[in-house]
Design an enzyme around this catalytic site. Structure first.
Site, short mmCIF file in Angstrom:
data_model
loop_
_atom_site.label_atom_id
_atom_site.label_comp_id
_atom_site.label_asym_id
_atom_site.label_seq_id
_atom_site.Cartn_x
_atom_site.Cartn_y
_atom_site.Cartn_z
N LYS A 76 1.21 -2.68 0.09
CA LYS A 76 0.09 -3.05 0.84
C LYS A 76 -0.09 -4.52 0.78
O LYS A 76 -0.15 -5.03 -0.34
CB LYS A 76 -1.04 -2.28 0.45
CG LYS A 76 -2.35 -2.45 1.49
CD LYS A 76 -3.35 -1.70 1.07
CE LYS A 76 -4.70 -1.91 2.05
NZ LYS A 76 -5.71 -1.19 1.67
N SER A 151 -8.12 0.36 5.37
CA SER A 151 -7.22 -0.79 5.57
C SER A 151 -5.72 -0.50 5.18
O SER A 151 -4.91 -1.27 5.21
CB SER A 151 -7.86 -2.02 4.66
OG SER A 151 -7.74 -1.61 3.39
N SER A 175 -10.37 3.49 2.68
CA SER A 175 -9.01 2.71 2.82
C SER A 175 -7.97 3.64 2.65
O SER A 175 -6.94 3.49 3.39
CB SER A 175 -8.89 1.30 2.51
OG SER A 175 -9.91 0.42 2.88
#
Length: 469
Positions: A76, A151, A175
């Site tokens: 990520k 996210s 997220s």
């Protein structure tokens, strides 16, 4: 079978048995990315293919380092992976190359993973909708006109499309849960402190976010979680935890499940979400668990105020230096400026009051989990949203007064660091995925994973592939 359809633990077993090579797996992965990523834009900063194939050949020639040996993974784009850019989705950091691995990334590499690139994220991870001015918008594989969530939206979309078999993510405000629900995969927010952060900056005050695993099966969640976990002597608040993978197939027993729904009407919920969720709950009941509706176990407004203050306090702690520089402030997106502006304006009394509310909810939750084993909430308050929006302005006729109010459903777990596993629960009439949050008391990572595994064996939802795949 396409080797990319295999879960990560199955890929690992096949690699160990030399049924195919890491080079074969890397070739297939790069071909899938080349075919699918232009549609969904989940993988960013992809490394040179020839260099990645060379790393795969080296893995084939080397002794196995761990269960991830030779398996491609993308990190990520909020975490540092040495030699790769860490843009955080911000033009302020675009092209900035990480000099070292974050602790979690170092542990994945030590287990043999080959880091191929990054997964897309909103700017600074703010907002459950993955778009930013550096890498653009990640699209939902089941309907590219819709959001993949966030996210960890890039990670979830990459899993759904078989560009990755397992992925890391992070979760402050859903997220690892919202994008998992919106992409028909599993995501886990472990008990806070299970996965230690990197020993940098403040290590005491900001206890809202945590890293965690995402996958297409609970077994992979457990195996990746075990790789991520373990105390670090430099960190004061990380926890010792037992390995979850060895017990993943154990029967969790007949569990007492409390359905919190829309929190007594406090959460605005789009049409169809409640019926969809209750259908999944009936299936859990048919598996031998006892499901009962809960009255709202804590005041939602108080919880929301505590969350907003503590979140702004945490965001300001990371971005205030940029905010204070007039030359750089305008480069922050509006949501970031709003968060930091609130955070720097908070007084000590407000922060103390926010923490006291959080403490009150912790005491109430502890009492609640004497009566139930698992609390259930929807993964999100609406179906995957129109990808052209920045955030939904209304849900079920109710105005959303902040950029993140529409994700209020994730706050009960986030505020006090409870473990949560998102389970995929199928699709609505428009073919859009949804899920449920399975929330347990602190320290119940293993039991939640056992329940998720039991669900997975019954449903196998992630085997339903997106149309593009």
């Amino acid at each position: 079978m396409d080797i990319l359809d295999l879960d990560a633990h199955a890929q690992a077993d096949a690699l160990a048995r030399r049924q195919f090579s890491a080079h074969d797996l890397m070739q297939a992965t790069l071909a899938r990315i080349d075919a699918i990523n232009p549609v969904v834009n989940a993988i960013v900063s992809l490394q040179d293919p020839d260099a990645l194939l060379a790393q795969a050949r080296a893995a084939d020639a080397a002794e196995r380092e761990g269960w991830l040996h030779g398996i491609p993974i993308a990190i990520k784009d909020l975490a540092n992976a040495a030699g790769l850019p860490t843009s955080q989705g911000s033009p302020l950091f675009a092209g900035q190359i990480a000099q070292s691995d974050d602790l979690m990334v170092a542990r994945l590499r030590a287990a043999g993973a080959i880091v191929i690139g990054k997964t897309n994220t909103p700017e600074f991870g703010l907002g459950s909708h993955t778009y930013n001015p550096v890498h653009g918008r990640t699209r939902n594989p089941f309907d590219p006109s819709r959001s993949a969530g966030g996210s960890s939206g890039g990670a979830a979309a990459a899993l759904a499309t078989r560009m990755l078999s397992v992925a890391d993510g992070s979760d402050m405000m859903g997220s690892l849960r919202n994008p998992a629900g919106w992409n028909n995969v599993y995501g886990m927010r472990p008990s806070w402190g299970t996965v230690p952060p990197s020993p940098e900056g403040d290590m005491f005050l900001h206890q809202l976010s945590t890293a965690g695993p995402m996958a297409r099966s609970p077994t992979d969640l457990a195996m990746l979680l075990d790789t991520m976990t373990g105390p670090d002597p430099r960190l004061p608040l990380c926890q010792h935890s037992h390995a979850c993978a060895p017990t993943i197939a154990e029967d969790p027993g007949a569990l007492r499940i409390g359905w919190a729904g829309d929190w007594g009407g406090a959460f605005a919920v789009e049409e169809g979400i409640m019926t969809f969720s209750e259908n999944a709950l009936r299936q859990l009941e048919s598996m031998g668990h006892h499901v009962a509706a809960l009255k709202a176990p804590f005041d939602a407004d108080a919880m929301w105020q505590s969350w907003c203050d503590l979140r702004s306090f945490a965001v300001a702690g990371g971005l205030a230096d940029i905010y204070d520089d007039p030359a750089r402030r305008d480069a922050l997106k509006e949501a970031a400026q709003w968060e930091v502006g609130r955070g720097v304006a908070l007084g000590a009394r407000q922060i103390q009051q926010a923490s006291e509310i959080r403490s009150d909810w912790m005491r109430a939750a502890t009492a609640l989990f004497q009566k139930i084993d698992v609390m259930v909430l929807p993964s999100a308050q609406l179906w995957p949203l129109d990808g052209t929006l920045d955030f939904p302005k209304r849900i079920a006729g109710r105005a959303m007064d902040t950029y993140h109010r529409w994700m209020q459903v994730v706050i009960p777990a986030s505020l006090i660091g409870l473990p949560v596993v998102n389970i995929p629960c199928g699709f609505n009439d428009d073919g859009l995925p949804g899920g449920l949050q399975l929330i347990g008391p602190r320290g119940s990572n293993a039991r939640l994973l056992q329940l998720a595994q039991q669900w997975h064996v019954e449903t196998l939802w992630p085997q339903t592939r997106p149309p593009e795949v």
